[in-house]
Design a protein around this motif. Structure first.
Motif, mmCIF file in Angstrom:
data_model
loop_
_atom_site.group_PDB
_atom_site.id
_atom_site.type_symbol
_atom_site.label_atom_id
_atom_site.label_comp_id
_atom_site.label_asym_id
_atom_site.label_seq_id
_atom_site.Cartn_x
_atom_site.Cartn_y
_atom_site.Cartn_z
ATOM 1 N N ILE A 102 -26.490 -14.181 7.635
ATOM 2 C CA ILE A 102 -25.761 -14.775 8.752
ATOM 3 C C ILE A 102 -25.724 -13.698 9.821
ATOM 4 N N GLU A 103 -25.975 -14.081 11.080
ATOM 5 C CA GLU A 103 -26.012 -13.120 12.183
ATOM 6 C C GLU A 103 -25.256 -13.647 13.387
ATOM 7 N N GLY A 104 -24.940 -12.747 14.267
ATOM 8 C CA GLY A 104 -24.353 -13.119 15.543
ATOM 9 C C GLY A 104 -24.377 -11.943 16.498
ATOM 10 N N HIS A 105 -24.157 -12.238 17.772
ATOM 11 C CA HIS A 105 -24.109 -11.180 18.774
ATOM 12 C C HIS A 105 -22.673 -10.675 18.919
ATOM 13 N N ARG A 106 -22.547 -9.549 19.565
ATOM 14 C CA ARG A 106 -21.219 -8.988 19.825
ATOM 15 C C ARG A 106 -20.449 -9.964 20.690
ATOM 16 N N ASP A 107 -19.318 -10.409 20.215
ATOM 17 C CA ASP A 107 -18.542 -11.452 20.874
ATOM 18 C C ASP A 107 -17.073 -11.049 20.839
ATOM 19 N N LEU A 108 -16.490 -10.817 22.005
ATOM 20 C CA LEU A 108 -15.104 -10.359 22.071
ATOM 21 C C LEU A 108 -14.113 -11.390 21.543
ATOM 22 N N ASP A 109 -14.527 -12.658 21.465
ATOM 23 C CA ASP A 109 -13.645 -13.671 20.894
ATOM 24 C C ASP A 109 -13.435 -13.471 19.394
ATOM 25 N N CYS A 110 -14.243 -12.645 18.775
ATOM 26 C CA CYS A 110 -14.104 -12.379 17.341
ATOM 27 C C CYS A 110 -12.995 -11.376 17.041
ATOM 28 N N LEU A 111 -12.438 -10.753 18.068
ATOM 29 C CA LEU A 111 -11.391 -9.764 17.861
ATOM 30 C C LEU A 111 -10.106 -10.355 17.293
ATOM 31 N N ASP A 112 -9.732 -11.558 17.730
ATOM 32 C CA ASP A 112 -8.453 -12.112 17.298
ATOM 33 C C ASP A 112 -8.516 -12.762 15.920
ATOM 34 N N GLY A 113 -9.692 -13.197 15.480
ATOM 35 C CA GLY A 113 -9.830 -13.775 14.148
ATOM 36 C C GLY A 113 -9.160 -15.117 13.975
ATOM 37 N N LYS A 114 -8.904 -15.831 15.064
ATOM 38 C CA LYS A 114 -8.222 -17.117 14.953
ATOM 39 C C LYS A 114 -9.175 -18.307 14.974
ATOM 40 N N THR A 115 -10.151 -18.307 15.874
ATOM 41 C CA THR A 115 -11.045 -19.450 16.008
ATOM 42 C C THR A 115 -12.482 -18.981 15.960
ATOM 43 N N TRP A 116 -13.315 -19.686 15.210
ATOM 44 C CA TRP A 116 -14.717 -19.328 15.121
ATOM 45 C C TRP A 116 -15.571 -20.573 15.085
ATOM 46 N N SER A 117 -16.832 -20.387 15.378
ATOM 47 C CA SER A 117 -17.800 -21.467 15.393
ATOM 48 C C SER A 117 -18.526 -21.478 14.061
#
Length: 132
Positions: A102-117
């Motif tokens: 599983i991969e992904g790009h650096r995404d600042l939305d991942c900092l909070d750990g609340k919502t993901w795709s």
């Protein structure tokens, strides 16, 4: 009859910097299950370094990448078939469609750990999940 073995599909390298600096409220990942050839590994995080000390989840690996500076992590890869290492990388190369990642790009939305795709491995359809 001559046997022909299928070779992994390798796509052309994408732009080297793939970083989501704009917050859209969703921590994302790629819909693929292969891996991109690295230019540089900046960190190899073992299962013992994961929050549960047993193995990384993709959301946790994505969060580790987002915590780093852009020159320390442009994208991340979670190895599923091996030890569940979380790999942090820069200078993404060509794609190998091997499965087990599983991969992904650096995404600042991942900092909070609340919502993901979450994208299905077949069809790439997206749904949003909220961690409670």
């Amino acid at each position: 009859v001559r046997e022909v073995r299928a070779q992994p599909r390798v796509e052309k390298p994408e732009p080297k910097r793939v970083i989501n600096e704009t917050k859209d409220g969703v921590c994302g990942r790629y819909a693929t299950t292969g891996w991109h050839q690295p230019g540089v590994y900046t960190a190899v995080l073992t299962p013992k370094q994961s929050p549960n000390k047993k193995g990384w989840r993709w959301q946790e690996c994505a969060r580790e990448c987002a915590r780093r500076k852009p020159d320390e992590c442009e994208y991340w890869t979670l190895q599923l078939k091996q030890d569940r290492n979380c790999l942090l990388l820069v200078n993404r190369g060509g794609y190998t469609d091997s499965g087990g990642h599983i991969e992904g790009h650096r995404d600042l939305d991942c900092l909070d750990g609340k919502t993901w795709s979450e994208k299905s491995e077949v069809g790439g359809q997206e749904k949003n999940s909220t961690k409670r």
